[in-house]
Design an enzyme around this catalytic site. Structure first.
Site: not given
Ligand SMILES: *Cc1c(COP(=O)(O)O)cnc(C)c1O
Length: 396
Positions: A215, A244, A130
């Protein structure tokens, strides 16, 4: 008109928080919830942390926003601190995780372009990943629920099984730019990569002149007990997306890179109106102050180990329901033998406990990083009660 004023894209539950106090959320009718979801790994200082609230109030009264047309003493200072604390030499600030990943993708492509290899555009990504909900970041996944109806998507991604190093090696060709990977898959099911896999990707990247793009939007920023998760794998990335926890509830993200990897990101190549504005920078500094305080990461590791041990001890008592515990630090997943969504709803509606479900029937346990032993005791007590009273058939 049947459509709701709020575009109905979320399966929202009955919890309607109006206030937060530390590790608790309070609903419209005064109901209290123990928040072991933390806005999905966002509120690492819990709710209403005085240092964060104070920094926001002070900066809002001083200077909230100016354009990136002007010099940014606030951004320079916070970026320097991130550079000092990580592998990176340079930082681009964003407002979200997906934008941080977008910047990471652009930085990777631009590197090869500037390096005389404009054909190297393809990022190898992984199943169940994701990376966000923009067109670019959904292009990096292969999940129909995120992609259906939004095609044509961005070309230049190849999705391979998570953990299959031989498949990655076989897929590398003249168009490969690098790898984009979550060290610990969050949404996909709280699945840590093995050290061999991440180290193998690093080795392949070095051998072929490719980039490792991590990521760490969910697993980074102290969540696993080190500042970033990759530190525990003994590798460094070339580029990393962060969000986050970095803003602890304020919309803030960042794309970090080495000087080499950022060589294509020259004047005029990228931008954001809000990205890195003074208010966001004040938030970032206040959160980082707390995270870098002596003992903070140690508390994450200690509480993580205790929570994990307590969860593992519960498994034999409820082995019809619980299968295993996964994860690192305070990014834990409890794998169920049954539907995790229904059990998360049971915890929430009948026991005042907030968790998050993930893929592969995993219950994500993502408490604020400031939890104390009493919160673990409360969580485990409620989870045991919930497991004892749970009859999945009746829920269905
Ligand atoms: C939450 C998340 C995203 C996306 O972040 P947003 O602030 O919702 O755009 C991307 N990568 C990972 C691994 C995530 O957990």
């Amino acid at each position: 008109m049947a459509i709701t004023p709020l575009m109905p894209v979320y399966p929202r539950c009955g919890v309607r928080p109006v206030r937060g106090e530390g590790c608790y959320l309070i609903g419209e009718q005064g109901e209290r919830y123990l928040d072991f979801a933390s806005g999905i790994a966002v509120n690492l200082l819990g709710h209403g942390h005085p240092k964060l609230v104070g920094a926001i109030a002070e900066q809002a009264a001083t200077l909230m926003h100016v354009s990136n047309l002007y010099g940014s003493p606030q951004g320079e200072h916070f970026a320097q601190r991130l550079v000092d604390a990580t592998f990176a030499d340079t930082v681009f600030f964003t407002n979200s995780g997906a934008e941080a990943v977008e910047c990471a993708i652009k930085t990777a492509r631009r590197y090869h372009y500037a390096d005389g290899h404009p054909e190297r555009v393809k990022l190898i990504t992984f199943k169940n990943a994701f990376h966000g909900r923009t067109l670019g970041t959904i292009s990096a996944t292969d999940q129909p629920k995120m992609r259906d109806g939004f095609e044509p998507l961005l070309p230049g991604f190849e999705v391979l099984p998570f953990g299959d190093l031989a498949a990655v090696e076989a897929a590398i060709d003249a168009t490969t730019a690098g790898f984009l990977i979550e060290p610990i898959q969050g949404e996909g099911g709280l699945t840590p990569a093995t050290p061999e896999f991440l180290q193998g990707l690093r080795r392949l990247a070095d051998e072929h002149g490719l980039l490792v793009v991590l990521d760490e939007v969910q697993c980074g920023y102290a969540r696993t007990g080190t500042f970033f998760a990759h530190e525990q794998y003994g590798i460094v990335p070339d580029i990393m997306a962060v969000a986050k926890g970095i803003g602890a509830g304020f919309p803030l993200g960042a794309c970090l890179a080495t000087e080499k990897a950022a060589k294509g990101m020259t004047i005029g190549t990228h931008g954001s109106t809000y990205g890195g504005n003074p208010l966001a920078m004040a938030v970032g500094e206040a959160v980082l102050d707390v995270v870098l305080e002596p003992g903070f990461l140690e508390n994450v590791r200690t509480m993580g180990a205790r929570l994990r041990q307590a969860l593992e001890q519960m498994i034999p008592n409820h082995d019809h329901l619980f299968q295993e515990v996964r994860g690192m630090g305070l990014m834990l997943g409890l794998k169920l033998k049954t539907d995790s969504r229904a059990f998360v709803a049971h915890l929430r509606d009948n026991h005042g406990l907030l968790t998050v479900s993930a893929g592969d029937n995993v219950v994500r346990v993502l408490p604020p990083l400031i939890i104390e032993q009493s919160h673990i005791d409360e969580f485990i007590g409620k989870l045991s009660d919930a497991a004892r009273s749970y009859a999945p058939e009746e829920q269905a």
